[in-house]
Write an enzyme that holds these catalytic residues in place. Structure first.
Site, PDB file in Angstrom:
ATOM      1  CG  HIS A 135      -1.741   1.155   1.470  1.00 30.18           C
ATOM      2  ND1 HIS A 135      -3.079   1.198   1.160  1.00 30.18           N
ATOM      3  CD2 HIS A 135      -1.439   2.366   1.999  1.00 30.18           C
ATOM      4  CE1 HIS A 135      -3.565   2.389   1.474  1.00 30.18           C
ATOM      5  NE2 HIS A 135      -2.589   3.123   1.994  1.00 30.18           N
ATOM      6  CD  GLU A 136       2.017   3.529   3.708  1.00 28.37           C
ATOM      7  OE1 GLU A 136       2.251   4.600   3.123  1.00 28.37           O
ATOM      8  OE2 GLU A 136       1.032   3.380   4.445  1.00 28.37           O
ATOM      9  CG  HIS A 139      -0.011   6.087  -0.708  1.00 27.78           C
ATOM     10  ND1 HIS A 139      -1.164   6.605  -1.241  1.00 27.78           N
ATOM     11  CD2 HIS A 139      -0.356   5.598   0.512  1.00 27.78           C
ATOM     12  CE1 HIS A 139      -2.168   6.428  -0.391  1.00 27.78           C
ATOM     13  NE2 HIS A 139      -1.712   5.803   0.681  1.00 27.78           N
ATOM     14  CD  GLU A 198      -5.261   6.144   2.024  1.00 29.11           C
ATOM     15  OE1 GLU A 198      -4.956   5.179   2.739  1.00 29.11           O
ATOM     16  OE2 GLU A 198      -4.403   6.890   1.526  1.00 29.11           O
TER      17      GLU A 198
HETATM   18 ZN   LIG Z   1      -2.538   5.234   2.372  1.00 23.98          ZN
END
Ligand SMILES: [Zn+2]
Length: 275
Positions: A135-136, A139, A198
């Protein structure tokens, strides 16, 4: 505001509208998930800003001295990063584990990832930690930082334009309208972008973790654990989507990610990071 000042203000605002339009025309990009993005700042500049912020955080927050935790987090990161088509060399990334109880992690432009030791209470195995790391990393590669700053700049320009349209007077009506716009700006522009960031990071991250040999199905118990994290929600919980929405979206994508995961397992590339 006197009329000269007012004229000057109006012409400055007109210029900034023109500049913004030019920028916007030059700066439309597409995210890895095919979403249109506004990017007003050169990526190189965002990378410098990200690196500077990361240095500050490193000065202010203790880095864990627990070598086992460091190795464990790096093991997961070093499996995921080679799956990043744009930047697969782990040496080009900096992953730091901070000694802090919050169940959190963050990403900054310039390939910087921070993980807090408190996260490991909720990310209970390598696959759950990989869901956060994926997830990071997502981003960063989707340039969400640039988009967030650009949207903020556009919102602020929009507010100046509204003030100019209203004649630059702060009468009761204009204050009310601006307050409404402020709310509109907050709820109409910023938050939905954050929600889409997100969701996008979840889905890109899911694919990355699966290709890296981590079980994508473990992303669901991770978010369930995180939603029980209580009073201080982590970065990836704080801007919604609600955990129910997030889990629903993940479940829709897991069968697809599972194909990549099974391929990795067949090739003997199931991850084996242990704490
Ligand atoms: Zn996030």
């Amino acid at each position: 505001m006197n009329s000269n000042l007012h004229r000057t203000y109006k012409s400055i605002t007109t210029c900034s509208v023109a500049a913004l339009t030019c920028f916007a025309l030059l700066s439309c990009a597409t995210s890895p998930e095919g979403r249109n993005q506004l990017k007003l700042i050169p990526d190189e500049q965002m990378d410098v800003m990200g690196a500077q912020s990361f240095e500050q955080i490193k000065q202010q927050t203790p880095i864990t001295e627990d070598k086992n935790i460091q190795q464990y987090v790096l093991c997961v990161a070093n499996k995921i990063i080679p799956q990043v088509a744009q930047n697969p060399d782990p040496k080009q990334w900096e992953v730091v584990v901070f000694e802090d109880d919050q169940a959190n992690a963050f990403a900054l432009p310039g390939n910087k990832i921070g993980v807090y030791t408190g996260l490991l209470k909720y990310a209970k195995n390598q696959d759950q930690l990989a869901a956060v790391m994926g997830h990071e990393v997502a981003h960063v590669i989707a340039k969400h930082g640039n988009e967030r700053v650009s949207n903020q700049m556009a919102t602020e320009a929009g507010m100046s334009i509204a003030t100019a349209v209203l004649g630059g007077t702060q009468n009761e009506n204009s204050t009310l309208i601006l307050a409404g716009l402020g709310l509109g700006a907050q709820y109409g522009i910023i938050l939905p972008f954050s929600r889409s960031h997100e969701s996008e990071a979840d889905l890109i991250g899911l694919d990355l973790m699966a290709k890296a040999g981590f079980d994508p199905a473990q992303s669901v118990p991770l978010w369930q654990n995180m939603s029980q994290a209580g009073a201080s929600p982590p970065e990836f919980m704080s801007t919604h989507p609600s955990s129910d929405t997030r889990i629903k979206q993940l479940k829709e994508r897991i069968p697809n990610a599972n194909i990549a995961y099974q391929e990795a397992v067949k090739k003997g590339q199931r991850a084996n990071c242990k704490l």
